[in-house]
Design a protein around this motif. Sequence first.
Motif, short mmCIF file in Angstrom:
data_model
loop_
_atom_site.label_atom_id
_atom_site.label_comp_id
_atom_site.label_asym_id
_atom_site.label_seq_id
_atom_site.Cartn_x
_atom_site.Cartn_y
_atom_site.Cartn_z
N PHE A 1 0.85 -1.18 0.00
CA PHE A 1 0.00 0.00 0.00
C PHE A 1 0.89 1.23 0.00
O PHE A 1 1.87 1.31 0.75
N HIS A 2 0.56 2.19 -0.86
CA HIS A 2 1.34 3.42 -1.00
C HIS A 2 0.55 4.57 -0.36
O HIS A 2 -0.38 5.12 -0.98
N PRO A 3 0.86 4.95 0.89
CA PRO A 3 0.05 5.96 1.58
C PRO A 3 -0.07 7.30 0.85
O PRO A 3 -1.17 7.88 0.85
N PRO A 4 0.98 7.81 0.21
CA PRO A 4 0.81 9.11 -0.44
C PRO A 4 -0.25 9.13 -1.53
O PRO A 4 -0.93 10.14 -1.73
N SER A 5 -0.41 8.03 -2.26
CA SER A 5 -1.37 7.99 -3.37
C SER A 5 -2.64 7.21 -3.04
O SER A 5 -3.65 7.33 -3.75
N GLY A 6 -2.60 6.38 -1.99
CA GLY A 6 -3.74 5.53 -1.67
C GLY A 6 -3.86 4.30 -2.56
O GLY A 6 -4.83 3.55 -2.44
N ARG A 7 -2.86 4.06 -3.43
CA ARG A 7 -2.92 2.90 -4.32
C ARG A 7 -2.43 1.65 -3.60
O ARG A 7 -1.60 1.72 -2.70
N MET A 8 -2.91 0.50 -4.06
CA MET A 8 -2.60 -0.77 -3.41
C MET A 8 -2.56 -1.90 -4.42
O MET A 8 -3.31 -1.90 -5.41
N ILE A 9 -1.66 -2.84 -4.22
CA ILE A 9 -1.65 -4.08 -4.98
C ILE A 9 -1.69 -5.24 -3.98
O ILE A 9 -1.13 -5.16 -2.89
N GLU A 10 -2.37 -6.33 -4.35
CA GLU A 10 -2.47 -7.47 -3.44
C GLU A 10 -2.71 -8.75 -4.24
O GLU A 10 -3.32 -8.73 -5.30
N ARG A 11 -2.21 -9.85 -3.68
CA ARG A 11 -2.39 -11.17 -4.27
C ARG A 11 -2.66 -12.17 -3.16
O ARG A 11 -2.13 -12.06 -2.05
N GLN A 12 -3.47 -13.19 -3.49
CA GLN A 12 -3.81 -14.25 -2.55
C GLN A 12 -3.61 -15.60 -3.22
O GLN A 12 -3.84 -15.74 -4.43
N PHE A 13 -3.21 -16.59 -2.44
CA PHE A 13 -2.97 -17.94 -2.96
C PHE A 13 -3.57 -18.96 -2.00
O PHE A 13 -3.42 -18.84 -0.78
N LYS A 14 -4.22 -19.98 -2.55
CA LYS A 14 -4.77 -21.09 -1.76
C LYS A 14 -4.42 -22.39 -2.48
O LYS A 14 -4.82 -22.60 -3.63
N LEU A 15 -3.67 -23.26 -1.80
CA LEU A 15 -3.19 -24.50 -2.39
C LEU A 15 -3.73 -25.69 -1.61
O LEU A 15 -3.52 -25.79 -0.39
N PRO A 16 -4.43 -26.63 -2.26
CA PRO A 16 -5.00 -27.78 -1.53
C PRO A 16 -3.92 -28.65 -0.91
O PRO A 16 -2.87 -28.91 -1.51
#
Length: 338
Positions: A80-95
Amino acid sequence: MDRLIQANGQPHYGIFSAAPGLVNYRDFDFRSPMGRRLGALAKWRRFHQFQYFGLISEQLIGGCALANLSLAGIGFVYLFHPPSGRMIERQFKLPLSMGTRFSQQPDDGVCELRSGRNLLRLENRTDSREKRLLVELDDGTRIDAGFSEAEPAFQPMCINTPTAVNGWVYAQKVAGLRCTGQVRSSLGDFDLAAIEAFAHHDWSAGYMRPETHWNWACLSGQVAGQRVGLNLSCGVNETSFTENCYWLDGELIKVDTVRFAFDRQQPLQPWHIDSHDGQVALRFEARGLHQERTNLGLLASNFKQIFGQFNGVLRPPGRTEIRVDGLWGFVEDQYVKW
């Protein structure tokens, strides 16, 4: 202490000055609530382990977690980039946690998750007391971050508590350490030392309650030339002992039980966090959040990790109180069935 589980199959309990060499959970005398001895399959199914590495600065906030829940391997990473409010995120689920590996040595070894061309890796080293996070994603995002607990000397919180009728949880936490390394992402490129980033870390494992909930708070930063870190929780790791504490220049100061006052349906509204002994009186104002909801029957989670700024006071016994003014950090509201 070389091993957490003793020769009689029972854990060492308490707050320790150093981590055990091995969380040898397979040696635990695991029994049902009615006293029946349980075998290897039950030990595998009920044992859960996770590790978390967080980054805090005014220019960049980040978090990465890995979890081995026996039936599934789970990982997430966000920036998360506080000055711009932009965010990137990833999630992973492996059986069945396929594509993961987890060391049971809190201060040594590797925990990692691989999914396609994505890698989440946390490495701990005994000799140098270093912790390192490496993230490589298929979109070009790369995080290479680390810190050392050796210089200056830093005292982690190492605790093992009984859980429910037949379990236990070992947790090891630190906050308020200077972080170094590089981040490359669509949010920009960052030198973590140059932006004066701090880090915090959590290594936890054990036979946790099959259905549980907790709140957690953490901050890291500098106040009047002093490095400050904070770790508070409610609902977990507080049977007989608690993990609640803060650090001043690496010195661990213990805190009594804490109360989290917030609106669960509106988690971006202000939170108030106060300790029973009066050492902690904080207000948290959210700036963004990472959240996940999973319901797979046997496994379920409603998870909110919220990042923002803390204001208030810390009152170390016999010392001048510390004014917390806009320090960045995290709060968490989590329900889990596993």
